[in-house]
Design a protein around this motif. Sequence first.
Motif, mmCIF file in Angstrom:
data_model
loop_
_atom_site.group_PDB
_atom_site.id
_atom_site.type_symbol
_atom_site.label_atom_id
_atom_site.label_comp_id
_atom_site.label_asym_id
_atom_site.label_seq_id
_atom_site.Cartn_x
_atom_site.Cartn_y
_atom_site.Cartn_z
ATOM 1 N N MET A 1 0.829 -1.205 0.000
ATOM 2 C CA MET A 1 0.000 0.000 0.000
ATOM 3 C C MET A 1 0.865 1.258 0.000
ATOM 4 O O MET A 1 0.427 2.322 -0.416
ATOM 5 N N ALA A 2 2.090 1.140 0.514
ATOM 6 C CA ALA A 2 2.975 2.296 0.629
ATOM 7 C C ALA A 2 4.011 2.346 -0.497
ATOM 8 O O ALA A 2 4.850 3.236 -0.526
ATOM 9 N N GLU A 3 3.933 1.376 -1.397
ATOM 10 C CA GLU A 3 4.965 1.275 -2.422
ATOM 11 C C GLU A 3 5.162 2.549 -3.247
ATOM 12 O O GLU A 3 6.299 2.958 -3.479
ATOM 13 N N PRO A 4 4.078 3.214 -3.686
ATOM 14 C CA PRO A 4 4.287 4.410 -4.519
ATOM 15 C C PRO A 4 4.809 5.611 -3.743
ATOM 16 O O PRO A 4 5.058 6.647 -4.350
ATOM 17 N N ILE A 5 4.965 5.502 -2.427
ATOM 18 C CA ILE A 5 5.469 6.650 -1.674
ATOM 19 C C ILE A 5 6.971 6.785 -1.899
ATOM 20 O O ILE A 5 7.734 5.892 -1.548
ATOM 21 N N ALA A 6 7.375 7.906 -2.522
ATOM 22 C CA ALA A 6 8.802 8.115 -2.769
ATOM 23 C C ALA A 6 9.452 8.711 -1.527
ATOM 24 O O ALA A 6 10.553 8.333 -1.148
ATOM 25 N N SER A 7 8.753 9.658 -0.903
ATOM 26 C CA SER A 7 9.301 10.232 0.329
ATOM 27 C C SER A 7 8.185 10.805 1.189
ATOM 28 O O SER A 7 7.125 11.169 0.685
ATOM 29 N N VAL A 8 8.432 10.843 2.479
ATOM 30 C CA VAL A 8 7.516 11.494 3.423
ATOM 31 C C VAL A 8 8.337 12.500 4.198
ATOM 32 O O VAL A 8 9.380 12.138 4.741
ATOM 33 N N THR A 9 7.883 13.748 4.236
ATOM 34 C CA THR A 9 8.660 14.734 4.984
ATOM 35 C C THR A 9 7.746 15.544 5.899
ATOM 36 O O THR A 9 6.580 15.771 5.580
ATOM 37 N N ALA A 10 8.298 15.927 7.033
ATOM 38 C CA ALA A 10 7.566 16.770 7.966
ATOM 39 C C ALA A 10 7.943 18.211 7.697
ATOM 40 O O ALA A 10 9.119 18.528 7.542
ATOM 41 N N GLU A 11 6.935 19.076 7.604
ATOM 42 C CA GLU A 11 7.215 20.510 7.507
ATOM 43 C C GLU A 11 6.691 21.127 8.779
ATOM 44 O O GLU A 11 5.491 21.360 8.918
ATOM 45 N N GLY A 12 7.568 21.310 9.721
ATOM 46 C CA GLY A 12 7.124 21.747 11.046
ATOM 47 C C GLY A 12 6.465 20.572 11.745
ATOM 48 O O GLY A 12 6.597 19.431 11.323
ATOM 49 N N ASP A 13 5.742 20.880 12.825
ATOM 50 C CA ASP A 13 5.164 19.809 13.618
ATOM 51 C C ASP A 13 3.826 19.323 13.100
ATOM 52 O O ASP A 13 3.405 18.213 13.400
ATOM 53 N N SER A 14 3.154 20.166 12.319
ATOM 54 C CA SER A 14 1.793 19.766 11.984
ATOM 55 C C SER A 14 1.490 19.737 10.488
ATOM 56 O O SER A 14 0.346 19.815 10.089
ATOM 57 N N THR A 15 2.515 19.599 9.685
ATOM 58 C CA THR A 15 2.284 19.401 8.259
ATOM 59 C C THR A 15 3.147 18.246 7.783
ATOM 60 O O THR A 15 4.337 18.170 8.103
ATOM 61 N N VAL A 16 2.543 17.328 7.044
ATOM 62 C CA VAL A 16 3.331 16.227 6.517
ATOM 63 C C VAL A 16 3.046 16.100 5.016
ATOM 64 O O VAL A 16 1.909 16.259 4.577
ATOM 65 N N VAL A 17 4.125 15.885 4.247
ATOM 66 C CA VAL A 17 4.003 15.864 2.793
ATOM 67 C C VAL A 17 4.459 14.517 2.249
ATOM 68 O O VAL A 17 5.570 14.064 2.538
ATOM 69 N N PHE A 18 3.589 13.864 1.508
ATOM 70 C CA PHE A 18 3.926 12.607 0.839
ATOM 71 C C PHE A 18 4.236 12.910 -0.620
ATOM 72 O O PHE A 18 3.431 13.519 -1.309
ATOM 73 N N GLN A 19 5.404 12.491 -1.075
ATOM 74 C CA GLN A 19 5.763 12.635 -2.474
ATOM 75 C C GLN A 19 5.648 11.246 -3.101
ATOM 76 O O GLN A 19 6.301 10.301 -2.648
ATOM 77 N N LEU A 20 4.814 11.100 -4.128
ATOM 78 C CA LEU A 20 4.644 9.781 -4.747
ATOM 79 C C LEU A 20 5.504 9.658 -5.995
ATOM 80 O O LEU A 20 5.831 10.653 -6.643
ATOM 81 N N SER A 21 5.865 8.439 -6.343
ATOM 82 C CA SER A 21 6.679 8.240 -7.531
ATOM 83 C C SER A 21 5.811 8.172 -8.780
ATOM 84 O O SER A 21 6.290 8.325 -9.895
ATOM 85 N N GLN A 22 4.534 7.894 -8.601
ATOM 86 C CA GLN A 22 3.605 7.918 -9.739
ATOM 87 C C GLN A 22 2.231 8.257 -9.178
ATOM 88 O O GLN A 22 1.999 8.055 -7.994
ATOM 89 N N PRO A 23 1.332 8.772 -10.027
ATOM 90 C CA PRO A 23 -0.007 9.068 -9.504
ATOM 91 C C PRO A 23 -0.635 7.790 -8.956
ATOM 92 O O PRO A 23 -0.490 6.723 -9.554
ATOM 93 N N TYR A 24 -1.301 7.895 -7.814
ATOM 94 C CA TYR A 24 -1.806 6.704 -7.131
ATOM 95 C C TYR A 24 -3.153 7.073 -6.518
ATOM 96 O O TYR A 24 -3.256 7.449 -5.358
ATOM 97 N N ALA A 25 -4.170 6.951 -7.344
ATOM 98 C CA ALA A 25 -5.492 7.444 -6.955
ATOM 99 C C ALA A 25 -6.042 6.864 -5.658
ATOM 100 O O ALA A 25 -6.710 7.567 -4.910
ATOM 101 N N PRO A 26 -5.840 5.573 -5.361
ATOM 102 C CA PRO A 26 -6.434 5.033 -4.130
ATOM 103 C C PRO A 26 -5.697 5.438 -2.858
ATOM 104 O O PRO A 26 -6.058 4.985 -1.772
ATOM 105 N N PHE A 27 -4.685 6.313 -2.971
ATOM 106 C CA PHE A 27 -3.833 6.643 -1.822
ATOM 107 C C PHE A 27 -4.635 7.069 -0.587
ATOM 108 O O PHE A 27 -4.399 6.583 0.520
ATOM 109 N N LEU A 28 -5.600 7.973 -0.779
ATOM 110 C CA LEU A 28 -6.346 8.474 0.382
ATOM 111 C C LEU A 28 -7.169 7.371 1.038
ATOM 112 O O LEU A 28 -7.282 7.305 2.258
#
Lengths: 320, 528
Positions: free
Chosen positions: B154-181
């Motif tokens: 389920m996490a395979e398309p996740i290229a990176s996860v980064t925290a921006e401050g304490d309350s924002t998190v950004v997932f960068q995917l390697s390809q579009p992955y519609a069922p992600f949410l």
Amino acid sequence: MIRYVLGRLVYGLVVLALVTVFVFVAITFIPSDAVDVMLADTGATEEQAAAMRSELGLDRPVWEQLGSFLGNAVQGDFGRSFYTDEPVVDLFLDRIPITLQLGGLALVIGTVLGLVLGIIAAVRRGTATDGAVRVTAVTFLSVPNFVLGLLILTALGLWFAWSPPFVYRGPTEDFVSWAQHMAIPAIALGTASMAGITRMTRSSLLENLGSQYIRTVRAKGAGERLVLFKHAMRNSVIAVLTLIGVDLATVLGGTVILEQMFSLPGTGQLVYQAVLDRDYPVVIACTIFYAGLFIVTMIIIDLLYAFIDPRIRAAREAGR
Amino acid sequence: MSKRTLPRLTTLACAALLVAGCGSGSDSGDDAAAAGGAGCEAQQGGTLTVQQPFEPGRGLNFLVTDDPSLMQIMSGTVYSKLLEVDPESEEYALTGDLATEWEVSEDGLTYTFQLRDDVVWQDIAPVSGRPFTADDVVATFEGLKASQSPHKWMAEPIASVTAEGDSTVVFQLSQPYAPFLDYMAHHFNVILPREGVEGQFDMGTTAIGTGPYMVAEHTPDVEWVLERNPDYFGEAFLDEIRLPVISDTAAVTAALRSGRLDIATVPFDVAENTFADTPDFQLIEQPSNLVSFDINTTAEPFTDVRVRRAIAMAIDWEGMGESIRGRYNATSLLRPDISPAALTEEELAEVRPYDPEQARELLAEAGYPDGFSTTLLVQQLSESDVREGEWIVADLAEVGIEVEIQIQDPATAVGRRREQQYDLSKAARSVIFPDQTIQDYRTGSRENYAAISDPEVDRMIAESRAELDEEARNEMYREFQRYMETEVAASFLPVQYYQFWVASSRVANYQQSPIYQGSLYADMWVCE
């Protein structure tokens, strides 16, 4: 006598070894293994499954698995559960007290009731009481224990909106809860032995009561009580004792279903779940422990024969 | 069906309307009263006793095991997720759990979540009630990617996860992955504390989450006890949830009657005969698992698609659902309770009608005018499975196919299906979201029991994952199901079962969910 016991123990070990090899080999013929069960409906890949198999040692040939198992087993290490990673011996020791409590209660209920009913039927031979006891015995002999458990459970729920607790508390922790929890499965398990023992007590008592030596005892003026309990009973006990030994196997077998049904965390439930989960170390270890328990009981009963009946003791001592 | 057949929404007790977030347009009041739902006002306190059918087998670490029993006890109760499905929306819209807002970039490659800033971990060492931050989300998903977890795909398309401050998190995917949410709301994907992921404590034995309940006591194979987390960021009413391990139906029935259990699941016949139409109990129906019927495409004569279609058409699936399970949905592959893309009964009748006559014609065309002999592997979870197997055997006999039935325990059946050691097989599957369902039909996938190897199928799955427009994606899913029914005709999920839950009348605001949604416990209370 000691040589006799040693001989029996050696035979016992041979039986244990055969049981182990048989169970081990039989298990490998069953399709699918613990890894298949663990990964069902998860979407895991073939590589993940293979990695898991090699971690659990399931990818090795059977004879190799058997060899290392036996090597460790003689040192008292029966392996670890595939699931909880706990040593199988610990798992077993944690749960065996509950199974022994249940089995013990069942045997006590069965033996006491069986002896009482059997004696009553024999003494009142041919009367309506005798008839009623015999019908009861045949009925309970025919009804499987889990059906009886189910009937009692359902009847109590339906008529009295009562059920036993299903959360196990030990006898020292909460005796009332423990007794309520154990009662129905113990009765369900015990009635089959009760029926068998009733029949055995009755017929062997009748046989003894009709024999020449009892006539002699009576002729010497002994009271009925003395005739019955000192002379006739003592000779009938041997047959009953053998039956109790055999019943032990039935009772241990019965715990598998009844523990599952009544949420008793004993070894019966452990085996049941382990078979479904393909948790082989647990299945094999429990089989060996059960077989060992049975063998030891049989040896003890064998020794009791000699204790009860001097003729057997004399024969054994003369023979060896 | 009568009043006791309650749609999911109407199982809310009237009092539920008092709780914040309860849909205002709900017409649940009358029906709930008919079901005997508790009618007291929301109140703090009390103990709820819920049947726990099995003990989790392999520890408590979500990065190691996907055991359904573990999900049942901990997902949503002890642990929170980023998102949660909204139990009150018809099509299970997503709502925030730890996340408050989320945003998807135009290209579908960046997902940004804003997190709640009022969350602390449960006060258990070594996490000891420190604040939850975006860094924990990073640790969780990096941990999942590095793990051997069965659901790490389920996490395979996740290229990176980064925290921006304490309350924002950004997932960068390697390809579009519609069922992600969807997957972020899946019961597998709970958020774990960084200390646990890094091994500062053993998550296999200790559970520390941010959810409404925390583990107070556990006796293996006997009972779990959860107690209210005093630091929970939301509101929770019950003081304690006790989960005794009971699996036997007779025992469960007796325990419900005697009041030793408040909530349990029972088979259809018990629900109908014992617990329906009584003011002492509420009966809740929940659409659940699907029948999984597969035809081994590597075995003769099933290499011919005409034979496979004939088999599917010769079986009266709806008759089977109706007479054996009582309550059912006719389905293709997707669950109508989850996805609007599930084929409707009319659409189904077009692609896979019950038509023994046409089945016979197809068989004749394929060169089997007199049928043939084959076997059916039946996975037995309950007695009803055997009856379903017999139903299939009888229907196939009508078109000249003589079937020998083989009953197997679940483990054996799964193993033989994976190895293609069967001709026809019937089992059950517990898949939920559309992508989770269809990804199994990719060439070489482990759960591709029919051994389907079709480039068109692979292409459609990949494209649906890349399509970000929901309506367009749903259309793809419909197309996929039609293609699977007509051109592939090897794997079917033709009937959806219902699960029946019984709750005593003292339980208020009780709802069920298609996922293990333990957070719903927070909204329940008991009336004394």
